[in-house]
Design a protein around this motif. Structure first.
Motif, PDB file in Angstrom:
ATOM      1  N   LEU A  47       0.835  -1.193   0.000  1.00 25.50           N
ATOM      2  CA  LEU A  47       0.000   0.000   0.000  1.00 25.50           C
ATOM      3  C   LEU A  47       0.873   1.247   0.000  1.00 25.50           C
ATOM      4  N   THR A  98      -2.666   5.069  -0.670  1.00 23.38           N
ATOM      5  CA  THR A  98      -3.587   3.937  -0.793  1.00 23.38           C
ATOM      6  C   THR A  98      -4.156   3.598   0.575  1.00 23.38           C
ATOM      7  N   PRO A  99      -5.480   3.635   0.737  1.00 25.00           N
ATOM      8  CA  PRO A  99      -6.072   3.415   2.064  1.00 25.00           C
ATOM      9  C   PRO A  99      -6.002   1.964   2.519  1.00 25.00           C
ATOM     10  N   ALA A 100      -6.034   1.778   3.824  1.00 19.49           N
ATOM     11  CA  ALA A 100      -5.974   0.443   4.422  1.00 19.49           C
ATOM     12  C   ALA A 100      -7.130  -0.438   3.964  1.00 19.49           C
ATOM     13  N   GLU A 101      -8.266   0.172   3.686  1.00 25.37           N
ATOM     14  CA  GLU A 101      -9.474  -0.580   3.328  1.00 25.37           C
ATOM     15  C   GLU A 101      -9.333  -1.361   2.025  1.00 25.37           C
ATOM     16  N   VAL A 135       3.344  -1.869   4.103  1.00 23.91           N
ATOM     17  CA  VAL A 135       2.958  -0.460   4.166  1.00 23.91           C
ATOM     18  C   VAL A 135       4.154   0.382   3.740  1.00 23.91           C
ATOM     19  N   SER A 149       5.996   3.638   3.791  1.00 21.94           N
ATOM     20  CA  SER A 149       6.034   4.862   4.593  1.00 21.94           C
ATOM     21  C   SER A 149       6.866   5.939   3.898  1.00 21.94           C
ATOM     22  N   THR A 156       1.868   9.693   8.329  1.00 25.18           N
ATOM     23  CA  THR A 156       0.516   9.148   8.176  1.00 25.18           C
ATOM     24  C   THR A 156       0.509   7.638   8.014  1.00 25.18           C
ATOM     25  N   ALA A 157       1.693   7.045   7.886  1.00 21.86           N
ATOM     26  CA  ALA A 157       1.762   5.581   7.820  1.00 21.86           C
ATOM     27  C   ALA A 157       1.356   4.951   9.152  1.00 21.86           C
ATOM     28  N   LYS A 194      -2.321   4.087   9.599  1.00 27.21           N
ATOM     29  CA  LYS A 194      -2.634   3.021   8.637  1.00 27.21           C
ATOM     30  C   LYS A 194      -2.157   1.673   9.172  1.00 27.21           C
ATOM     31  N   LYS A 216      -4.609   0.460  11.762  1.00 26.87           N
ATOM     32  CA  LYS A 216      -5.823  -0.085  11.137  1.00 26.87           C
ATOM     33  C   LYS A 216      -5.579  -1.495  10.606  1.00 26.87           C
ATOM     34  N   LEU A 217      -4.454  -1.660   9.936  1.00 30.22           N
ATOM     35  CA  LEU A 217      -4.145  -2.962   9.346  1.00 30.22           C
ATOM     36  C   LEU A 217      -3.885  -4.014  10.414  1.00 30.22           C
TER      37      LEU A 217
END
Length: 220
Positions: free
Chosen positions: A116, A120-123, A137, A139, A152-153, A156, A159-160
């Protein structure tokens, strides 16, 4: 708490002596060898192809963690697997059907990863999480080594971590970009289990690689 996996990125190694650099990373205590593959199209740089992966494969018994920053990606999956990739990681944006791409990676016999980018969002992983063995991820924006960590990583990663825990599976949560002894503790606290480190391991004196890896792992 499980041991943090350290994956030195050969993008920061001496390309004139890659075999030696791979051996040195293994001897220094690395857990995986991270191989960044870039095509000058999907990302603004060009690195290596399957032939280089094949040439360095005999120099280490560690898993080769191959990150494909290329598009289209599907035609090259089997080539990198045949060259010695143990984990093949792709970007959702690198082809029209990431679900099919992940199936192809698994069919090749490699473990499947999804990467990601900062934007790119975690969703994005929600429909495909059952197919992945690793989530990477970024970063930093992919394409070049030596960039600074993008803050902002961290949310995310958090969330992941929740998404992975909800599956009950042992999915590696890897972070790449600006990882060093200062940023590693925050990344691990957010939920990462593997760290890609380029200049933080390979920068400078080769006799210090073990010290560099210990510093990152110790701080985490």
């Amino acid at each position: 708490m499980a041991r943090t996996l350290i994956a030195p990125s050969i993008l920061a190694a001496d390309f004139a002596r890659l075999g030696e650099e791979v051996r040195a990373a293994e001897a220094a205590g690395a857990d995986m060898i991270h191989v960044d593959v870039m095509d000058g199209h999907f990302v603004p740089n060009i690195s290596i192809g399957p032939s280089v992966v094949k040439s360095i494969r005999p120099h280490s018994k560690l898993p080769f963690d191959v990150h494909l920053m290329i598009a289209p990606v599907d035609p090259f999956i089997q080539q990198f697997r045949d060259a010695g990739a143990d984990i093949i990681t792709v970007h959702p944006e690198a082809g029209p059907h990431v679900h099919r791409t992940l199936q192809a990676i698994r069919a090749s016999g490699a473990k499947a990863g999804v990467s990601l980018n900062p934007g790119t969002p975690a969703e994005v992983v929600d429909p495909i999480i059952d197919l992945v063995d690793l989530i990477l991820v970024m970063s930093v924006n992919p394409g070049f080594g030596g960039q600074s960590f993008i803050e902002t990583a961290l949310p995310k990663i958090e969330k992941l971590r929740k998404k992975i825990d909800a599956t009950g599976r042992d999915i590696i949560l890897e972070v790449d970009g600006g990882v060093n002894a200062k940023t590693a503790p925050r990344v691990i606290e957010a939920g990462a289990t593997a760290l890609v480190a380029g200049t933080a391991v390979y920068g400078g004196d080769p006799t210090k690689y073990a010290d560099n890896i210990r510093a990152i792992r110790g701080s985490a």
